[in-house]
Write a protein that holds these residues in place. Structure first.
Motif, short mmCIF file in Angstrom:
data_model
loop_
_atom_site.label_atom_id
_atom_site.label_comp_id
_atom_site.label_asym_id
_atom_site.label_seq_id
_atom_site.Cartn_x
_atom_site.Cartn_y
_atom_site.Cartn_z
N GLY A 277 0.81 -1.20 0.00
CA GLY A 277 0.00 0.00 0.00
C GLY A 277 0.85 1.26 0.00
O GLY A 277 0.56 2.22 -0.73
N ARG A 278 1.90 1.27 0.81
CA ARG A 278 2.76 2.45 0.86
C ARG A 278 3.51 2.64 -0.46
O ARG A 278 3.72 3.78 -0.90
CB ARG A 278 3.75 2.33 2.03
CG ARG A 278 3.07 2.28 3.40
CD ARG A 278 4.08 2.40 4.51
NE ARG A 278 4.60 3.77 4.59
CZ ARG A 278 5.64 4.11 5.34
NH1 ARG A 278 6.28 3.19 6.06
NH2 ARG A 278 6.05 5.37 5.37
N ALA A 279 3.89 1.55 -1.08
CA ALA A 279 4.57 1.65 -2.38
C ALA A 279 3.63 2.22 -3.44
O ALA A 279 4.02 3.07 -4.25
CB ALA A 279 5.09 0.28 -2.81
N ALA A 280 2.37 1.77 -3.43
CA ALA A 280 1.40 2.29 -4.39
C ALA A 280 1.13 3.77 -4.14
O ALA A 280 1.02 4.57 -5.08
CB ALA A 280 0.10 1.49 -4.30
N LEU A 281 1.05 4.15 -2.87
CA LEU A 281 0.82 5.56 -2.54
C LEU A 281 2.00 6.41 -2.98
O LEU A 281 1.82 7.52 -3.51
CB LEU A 281 0.57 5.71 -1.04
CG LEU A 281 0.30 7.13 -0.54
CD1 LEU A 281 -0.91 7.74 -1.25
CD2 LEU A 281 0.08 7.13 0.97
N ALA A 282 3.20 5.90 -2.77
CA ALA A 282 4.40 6.64 -3.21
C ALA A 282 4.38 6.85 -4.72
O ALA A 282 4.78 7.92 -5.22
CB ALA A 282 5.66 5.88 -2.80
N GLY A 290 -0.73 15.86 -7.69
CA GLY A 290 -1.57 16.04 -6.51
C GLY A 290 -2.46 14.84 -6.31
O GLY A 290 -2.84 14.17 -7.27
N LEU A 291 -2.79 14.55 -5.06
CA LEU A 291 -3.60 13.38 -4.74
C LEU A 291 -5.08 13.69 -4.89
O LEU A 291 -5.55 14.77 -4.53
CB LEU A 291 -3.32 12.91 -3.31
CG LEU A 291 -1.91 12.37 -3.04
CD1 LEU A 291 -1.75 12.02 -1.57
CD2 LEU A 291 -1.62 11.15 -3.91
N GLY A 292 -5.82 12.72 -5.42
CA GLY A 292 -7.26 12.82 -5.51
C GLY A 292 -7.89 12.23 -4.25
O GLY A 292 -7.23 11.99 -3.24
N ALA A 293 -9.20 11.98 -4.32
CA ALA A 293 -9.94 11.51 -3.15
C ALA A 293 -9.41 10.18 -2.62
O ALA A 293 -9.27 10.00 -1.40
CB ALA A 293 -11.42 11.37 -3.50
N TYR A 294 -9.09 9.26 -3.52
CA TYR A 294 -8.62 7.95 -3.06
C TYR A 294 -7.20 8.04 -2.51
O TYR A 294 -6.86 7.39 -1.52
CB TYR A 294 -8.71 6.93 -4.20
CG TYR A 294 -10.11 6.82 -4.76
CD1 TYR A 294 -11.17 6.42 -3.96
CD2 TYR A 294 -10.38 7.15 -6.09
CE1 TYR A 294 -12.45 6.35 -4.47
CE2 TYR A 294 -11.65 7.08 -6.61
CZ TYR A 294 -12.70 6.68 -5.79
OH TYR A 294 -13.98 6.62 -6.28
N GLY A 295 -6.37 8.86 -3.12
CA GLY A 295 -5.02 9.05 -2.62
C GLY A 295 -5.01 9.69 -1.25
O GLY A 295 -4.20 9.33 -0.38
N LEU A 296 -5.90 10.67 -1.02
CA LEU A 296 -5.99 11.31 0.30
C LEU A 296 -6.44 10.31 1.36
O LEU A 296 -5.91 10.29 2.48
CB LEU A 296 -6.95 12.49 0.24
CG LEU A 296 -6.45 13.74 -0.50
CD1 LEU A 296 -7.58 14.74 -0.66
CD2 LEU A 296 -5.27 14.36 0.23
N GLN A 297 -7.41 9.48 1.02
CA GLN A 297 -7.86 8.45 1.97
C GLN A 297 -6.73 7.45 2.25
O GLN A 297 -6.58 6.99 3.39
CB GLN A 297 -9.08 7.72 1.41
CG GLN A 297 -10.33 8.57 1.38
CD GLN A 297 -11.52 7.81 0.82
OE1 GLN A 297 -12.10 6.94 1.48
NE2 GLN A 297 -11.88 8.12 -0.42
#
Length: 423
Positions: A277-282, A290-297
């Motif tokens: 999960g952290r790798a995908a977020l990175a 910029g992060l969208g709604a799913y990235g912010l969650q």
């Protein structure tokens, strides 16, 4: 081989290959609703044939060939009244394809991506998009989908039938959208996957609080989508799913009752899922858009994932993330979750003020979530009688059996506390 064994074999192949089979048939026929019907007919034919002749060496290819033959028969029947269908029938029957031709590697990815986009097309209702996606992309049977969402099987079948009729009536082409259209259309696909995962993570009704198989299917589909459309918000979606699912092993006690986040044994969290999960977020952050709604969650979930305890969680950062998410989505549920974060960062009174404001607005009327949070915050403030009343109101609105048990326990604990105070 018995018919039951043949059925099990067919279902196993369909579960893993449904998207490729329906997608390839839709590419050949140009009609998605017809392709799905042909695939279902091929499944019925396979159950009979495989019980007599055994499982073929290339079962997915067998199903696709059977579906293609039925397509030819269909177009030949239509050809008597329409020259276009006559031409299609002739083209389709020019040569008998082998498995390599049917599953052309250069076409498979586009087929599956097109299938996702058409199953999640905005012209369909939310319920229809979910049912159709789980059926043709996820390979789930109508009975499985009905069980997951606690509705009758005929209801799911009717949703799928209406969805196919709607797509046909709207003349929705089976094709990957033009590149410039993908970001807009991608939102509908992500919304469907999010709804499926959310129902798996926090079941709205039934006896179980978590439906791990449904959540796992949403994660699988998100990985497929990421491979086909590696966009930042798809990375954000997958990150959110992985980081949320990492907590599954610690969210229930041995009896299947919910365990709140602050009480969970974090040693039981799935560290592999957290790393994924952290790798995908990175990767979502690295895109620089910029992060969208799913990235912010996902960022909020990451704050929980890296904290050793509830007390050591960076609640101030979570408050900021919820504020950004609330401005982006305008969702009262996001504001309610933000109130919980404010309560952790600045005290229950501050969180209660936000909850009371939301209550006055009435946007969450009929939901058990707001009185549940209100009851928890009142309990932390020592206002036990008001807390019990709020949690009782939540109990009346809650339809999930496991969550109801947790609410009943909390109400009983508040009653015991009041009794001790009186003594």
């Amino acid at each position: 081989m018995s018919s039951n064994e043949a059925r099990a074999a067919v279902e196993a192949v369909w579960r893993s290959e449904s998207a490729r089979i329906v997608g390839a048939l839709a590419r050949y026929t140009g009609e998605f609703p017809l392709a799905e019907d042909l695939a279902q007919e091929a499944l019925a034919e396979a159950i009979v044939s495989w019980s007599v002749n055994g499982i073929p060496s290339e079962p997915a290819g067998w199903l696709l060939t059977a579906g293609r033959r039925r397509a030819i028969d269909t177009f030949r029947r239509r050809s008597a009244r329409d020259e276009k269908y006559a031409l299609l029938a002739r083209d389709l029957s020019d040569e008998e394809p082998g498995v390599d031709t049917l599953f052309n590697p250069d076409a498979i990815d586009d087929d599956v991506l097109a299938l996702m986009f058409i199953s999640c097309h905005p012209v369909l209702s939310k319920e229809a998009r979910i049912a159709l996606t789980l059926r043709v992309v996820g390979g789930m049977g109508s009975d499985e989908i009905a069980k997951a969402f606690l509705v009758p099987v005929p209801t799911i079948q009717a949703r799928i039938t209406r969805a196919k009729k709607t797509l046909a009536a709207a003349h929705i082409p089976f094709a990957v959208p033009e590149r410039q259209e993908i970001p807009e259309r991608l939102g509908s696909v992500l919304q469907v996957l999010y709804l499926i995962f959310t129902e798996g993570s926090f079941a709205s009704a039934g006896d179980s609080w978590i439906r791990t198989e449904l959540a796992a299917e949403a994660r699988r589909l998100a990985r497929v989508l990421l491979r086909l459309a590696p966009e930042p918000e798809v990375f954000g979606m997958l990150a959110l799913m992985e980081l949320t699912a990492a907590r599954f092993p610690a969210r229930l006690d041995p009896a299947g009752h919910p365990i709140l986040l602050e009480d969970q044994d974090r040693r039981r969290w799935d560290q592999s899922a957290i790393r994924r999960g952290r790798a995908a977020l990175a990767s979502a952050v690295a895109a620089g858009r910029g992060l969208g709604a799913y990235g912010l969650q996902a960022s909020i979930a990451e704050c929980h994932a890296v904290a050793r305890s509830a007390a050591e969680t960076d609640w101030q950062r979570i408050v900021i993330l919820y504020e950004a998410l609330g401005r982006l989505t305008g969702s009262p549920i996001v504001d309610l979750n933000g109130a919980v974060a404010v309560a952790m960062a600045a005290g229950p009174a501050a969180g209660l003020d936000i909850v009371d404001t939301l209550d006055r607005k009435g946007d969450l009327e009929g939901s058990h979530l707001l009185p549940t949070v209100r009851g928890e915050l009142l309990a932390r403030l020592g206002r036990h009688e008001e807390a019990a009343a709020a949690l009782t109101a939540a109990l009346d609105l809650c339809s999930n059996a496991a969550e109801r048990i947790a609410l009943e326990r909390k109400i009983a604990q508040l009653g015991e506390g009041q009794l001790r105070e009186a003594q």
